[in-house]
Design an enzyme around this catalytic site. Structure first.
Site, PDB file in Angstrom:
ATOM      1  N   SER A  24       0.830  -1.210   0.000  1.00  0.00           N
ATOM      2  CA  SER A  24       0.000   0.000   0.000  1.00  0.00           C
ATOM      3  C   SER A  24       0.860   1.253   0.000  1.00  0.00           C
ATOM      4  CB  SER A  24      -0.921   0.000   1.232  1.00  0.00           C
ATOM      5  OG  SER A  24      -0.172  -0.178   2.413  1.00  0.00           O
ATOM      6  N   ASN A 111      -2.366  -2.560  13.214  1.00  0.00           N
ATOM      7  CA  ASN A 111      -3.816  -2.354  13.144  1.00  0.00           C
ATOM      8  C   ASN A 111      -4.249  -1.084  13.886  1.00  0.00           C
ATOM      9  OD1 ASN A 111      -3.733  -4.720  11.789  1.00  0.00           O
ATOM     10  ND2 ASN A 111      -4.667  -5.971  13.412  1.00  0.00           N
ATOM     11  N   THR A 156     -38.238  27.491 -11.555  1.00  0.00           N
ATOM     12  CA  THR A 156     -38.598  26.142 -11.112  1.00  0.00           C
ATOM     13  C   THR A 156     -38.757  25.359 -12.396  1.00  0.00           C
ATOM     14  OG1 THR A 156     -40.977  26.545 -11.142  1.00  0.00           O
ATOM     15  CG2 THR A 156     -39.856  27.008  -9.064  1.00  0.00           C
ATOM     16  N   HIS A 157     -38.404  24.091 -12.384  1.00  0.00           N
ATOM     17  CA  HIS A 157     -38.392  23.280 -13.615  1.00  0.00           C
ATOM     18  C   HIS A 157     -37.487  23.906 -14.681  1.00  0.00           C
ATOM     19  CE1 HIS A 157     -42.145  21.418 -11.989  1.00  0.00           C
ATOM     20  NE2 HIS A 157     -42.353  22.664 -11.579  1.00  0.00           N
ATOM     21  N   SER A 278     -11.047  26.915 -27.171  1.00  0.00           N
ATOM     22  CA  SER A 278     -11.187  25.688 -27.944  1.00  0.00           C
ATOM     23  C   SER A 278     -10.062  25.646 -28.964  1.00  0.00           C
ATOM     24  CB  SER A 278     -12.539  25.681 -28.653  1.00  0.00           C
ATOM     25  OG  SER A 278     -12.478  24.873 -29.814  1.00  0.00           O
ATOM     26  N   LYS A 284     -14.620  30.507 -28.813  1.00  0.00           N
ATOM     27  CA  LYS A 284     -15.169  29.892 -27.607  1.00  0.00           C
ATOM     28  C   LYS A 284     -14.426  30.232 -26.324  1.00  0.00           C
ATOM     29  CE  LYS A 284     -17.503  26.360 -27.333  1.00  0.00           C
ATOM     30  NZ  LYS A 284     -17.837  24.957 -27.118  1.00  0.00           N
ATOM     31  N   ASN A 286     -14.662  28.335 -22.704  1.00  0.00           N
ATOM     32  CA  ASN A 286     -15.325  27.224 -22.029  1.00  0.00           C
ATOM     33  C   ASN A 286     -15.145  27.297 -20.514  1.00  0.00           C
ATOM     34  OD1 ASN A 286     -16.144  26.136 -24.495  1.00  0.00           O
ATOM     35  ND2 ASN A 286     -14.173  25.087 -24.749  1.00  0.00           N
ATOM     36  N   GLU A 291     -17.222  22.840 -15.114  1.00  0.00           N
ATOM     37  CA  GLU A 291     -17.577  21.489 -15.575  1.00  0.00           C
ATOM     38  C   GLU A 291     -16.863  20.433 -14.743  1.00  0.00           C
ATOM     39  OE1 GLU A 291     -16.696  23.269 -19.701  1.00  0.00           O
ATOM     40  OE2 GLU A 291     -17.569  21.309 -20.112  1.00  0.00           O
ATOM     41  N   TYR A 318      -9.829  -6.434  12.534  1.00  0.00           N
ATOM     42  CA  TYR A 318      -9.192  -5.954  11.303  1.00  0.00           C
ATOM     43  C   TYR A 318      -9.186  -7.040  10.226  1.00  0.00           C
ATOM     44  CZ  TYR A 318      -5.653  -4.268   8.048  1.00  0.00           C
ATOM     45  OH  TYR A 318      -4.996  -3.868   6.918  1.00  0.00           O
ATOM     46  N   GLN A 323      -7.521  -1.999   4.034  1.00  0.00           N
ATOM     47  CA  GLN A 323      -6.478  -1.218   3.369  1.00  0.00           C
ATOM     48  C   GLN A 323      -7.071  -0.477   2.160  1.00  0.00           C
ATOM     49  OE1 GLN A 323      -2.352  -2.636   3.127  1.00  0.00           O
ATOM     50  NE2 GLN A 323      -2.705  -2.910   0.929  1.00  0.00           N
ATOM     51  N   LYS A 326      -8.107   3.512   1.921  1.00  0.00           N
ATOM     52  CA  LYS A 326      -7.263   4.701   1.781  1.00  0.00           C
ATOM     53  C   LYS A 326      -7.358   5.398   0.445  1.00  0.00           C
ATOM     54  CE  LYS A 326      -4.476   2.960   5.174  1.00  0.00           C
ATOM     55  NZ  LYS A 326      -5.286   1.770   4.916  1.00  0.00           N
TER      56      LYS A 326
HETATM   57  N1  ARG Z   1      -1.274  -1.294   5.281  1.00  0.00           N
HETATM   58  C1  ARG Z   1      -2.210  -1.800   6.210  1.00  0.00           C
HETATM   59  C2  ARG Z   1      -3.554  -1.091   6.030  1.00  0.00           C
HETATM   60  O1  ARG Z   1      -3.592  -0.107   5.418  1.00  0.00           O
HETATM   61  C3  ARG Z   1      -1.743  -1.596   7.583  1.00  0.00           C
HETATM   62  C4  ARG Z   1      -2.308  -2.552   8.576  1.00  0.00           C
HETATM   63  C5  ARG Z   1      -1.783  -3.912   8.316  1.00  0.00           C
HETATM   64  N2  ARG Z   1      -2.189  -4.822   9.327  1.00  0.00           N
HETATM   65  C6  ARG Z   1      -1.997  -6.131   9.211  1.00  0.00           C
HETATM   66  N3  ARG Z   1      -2.446  -6.864  10.171  1.00  0.00           N
HETATM   67  N4  ARG Z   1      -1.480  -6.658   8.142  1.00  0.00           N
HETATM   68  O2  ARG Z   1      -4.565  -1.545   6.482  1.00  0.00           O
END
Ligand code: ARG
Length: 478
Positions: A24, A111, A156-157, A278, A284, A286, A291, A318, A323, A326
């Protein structure tokens, strides 16, 4: 070689695909600052409790500070083999200070570590977003005050309905944004408990002091249940939900800006700073920023859906599924930040086209309701009948090709004899908006009062926040 952090019972390296799906670090390096803050608080607490030696804690803290500087300056070599930010930092600490580094993870697990880091990250993001919403509200309220009596059509509408003022329209968004701030503030209040010390899932046998680490990290208190501490992601869901609603508000405004900038509406003009050209059509301009703000709502709402589905049905405590929380949050919250910044930029940049707004405000018999109300008030008609009479007058006006305020009196009297010359007093758009003095209505006096009230509240809020900051200090870095 097996993993140095957890490889005791492993004899082989992980498969390349295993490493790729497991790592990660490519995204959780965004949590580096929070991870270091959490580790410093943990190390100091371990020393204060006599769990590790004070000299070890000092070397750990100094090493972590050095790592923070390396990361800040882009000198840190992140490694995928080390999986995540926690092990990347710990491994570097090992290289820098040797043996004491191995004592940092006492009475802690990744964790509770990641749950702590992530809460800190989301809390920081909420604080930034809160300030940005406040600035947008201020920009809107200032513009509303300046254009408190600039008439425009209310829809409205998406059909012209009744005249309103430009200021009133902008203040509607101030109300939405104020509720958005409230939702973020609520989420922050519930989020602000420290999972640190929940350890892997069951707590720890070491005599840790969770109150101390919670206080050091600016949390209100430790979480009460270790299983919940490591597995709760409500705080991310709540924040994404507040972000989604806010993004929906911004997207509605963005859509209006897109419409308002068209040659068909021409209600506002954005400068070159907030438009693009454009590559083929030289004429143009834009409104790309609007948007994109409109579109960002899609990915922010998508992030909420994705995380809800990741969390659904996960057994305690956990699981590695978590993971996947994130990337969603790390994408959605900065996207909202950028949307807020772009919207504020557009509001500051935007110039209403007052003649076009005025012309549109009077078009399409927009004061017909004022005529019906006049018949009720001055001629004593029941509203339903007044509505019917007005409908006939509008039809006659359409036949004659005349705006309501230029209808000949005789033509109106043919339809209802109680109509007098006084009726013209209510048929102009200015008279119409001026008359709408009911609480929350569009009258320029109301709009001015509400705009001032918001500007004062924003100013007062800022002053009390400054007092608050002067009084305290950023506990996280002490
Ligand atoms: N990279 C892990 C996460 O984002 C960290 C926690 C990992 N915990 C484990 N028991 N492998 O969740």
């Amino acid at each position: 070689m097996s993993n140095r952090m957890w490889g005791g019972r492993f004899s082989e390296r992980p498969d390349a695909v295993m490493e790729e799906i497991n790592a990660s670090i490519d995204f959780d390096k965004a949590l580096a600052e929070q991870d270091i803050a959490g580790s410093k608080a943990h190390a100091r607490m371990l020393a204060a409790q006599g769990i590790i030696a004070s000299e070890d804690a000092e070397r750990i803290v100094a090493g972590l500070d050095a790592i923070a500087a390396e990361i800040r300056d882009g000198r840190f070599a992140f490694s995928r083999a080390l999986e995540d930010i926690h092990m990347n930092i710990e491994s570097r600490l090992q290289a820098l200070i040797g043996e004491p580094a191995g004592r940092l993870h006492t009475a802690r697990s990744r964790n509770d570590q990641v749950a702590t880091d992530f809460r800190l990250y989301v809390r920081d993001a909420i604080d930034e977003i809160d300030g940005q919403i406040e600035r947008l509200m201020q920009a809107l309220a200032e513009k509303a005050l300046r254009h408190a009596d600039a008439v425009m059509p209310g829809f409205t509408h998406l059909q012209s309905a009744q005249p309103i003022t430009f200021g009133h329209h902008l203040l509607a968004y101030v109300e939405m944004l104020a509720r958005d701030r409230g939702r973020f503030a609520d989420a922050r209040r519930r989020l602000n408990e420290s999972p640190l010390g929940s350890a892997a899932l069951a707590g720890t046998a070491f005599p840790i002091d969770r109150q101390a680490t919670a206080a050091a990290l600016g949390f209100d208190r430790p979480t009460a249940n270790s299983l919940d501490g490591v597995s709760d992601r409500d705080f991310a869901l709540e924040t994404l939900s507040a972000a989604s609603i806010c993004a929906v508000h911004l997207s509605r405004f963005a859509e209006e800006i897109v419409l308002w900038c068209t040659a068909q509406f021409e209600f506002v003009r954005l400068s070159d700073r907030f438009t693009t050209g454009s590559s083929i059509m030289p004429q143009k301009r834009n409104p790309d920023a609007a948007e994109l703000v409109r579109a960002k709502a899609g990915r922010i709402i998508g992030a909420l859906q994705a995380l809800l589905i990741v969390m659904k049905g996960l057994p305690l405590a956990y699981s590695k599924d978590m993971q996947e929380d994130k990337e969603q949050v790390l994408d959605a919250l900065p996207s909202l930040s950028l949307s807020l910044a772009a919207t504020t930029g557009m509001v500051l940049d935007m110039e209403p086209n007052l003649p076009a707004l005025r012309a549109a405000a009077g078009a399409a018999y927009s004061t017909a309701t004022d005529l019906a109300d006049w018949l009720v008030r001055e001629a004593g008609l029941p509203f339903r009948e007044a509505h019917h009479v007005t409908g006939r007058i509008v039809a006659e006006a359409a036949r004659l090709g005349s705006p309501l305020e230029e209808m000949p009196l005789a033509a109106m009297q043919m339809i209802h004899p109680a109509i007098t010359v006084e009726v013209y007093n209510v048929l102009s758009v200015d008279a119409s908006v001026r008359s709408r003095t009911s609480e929350g209505g569009t009258s320029p006096d109301n709009v001015r009062r509400e705009a001032r009230r918001w500007l004062e509240r924003i100013e007062a809020g800022r002053r009390s926040q400054e007092r608050h900051l002067d009084g305290g200090h950023d506990k996280r870095d002490s």
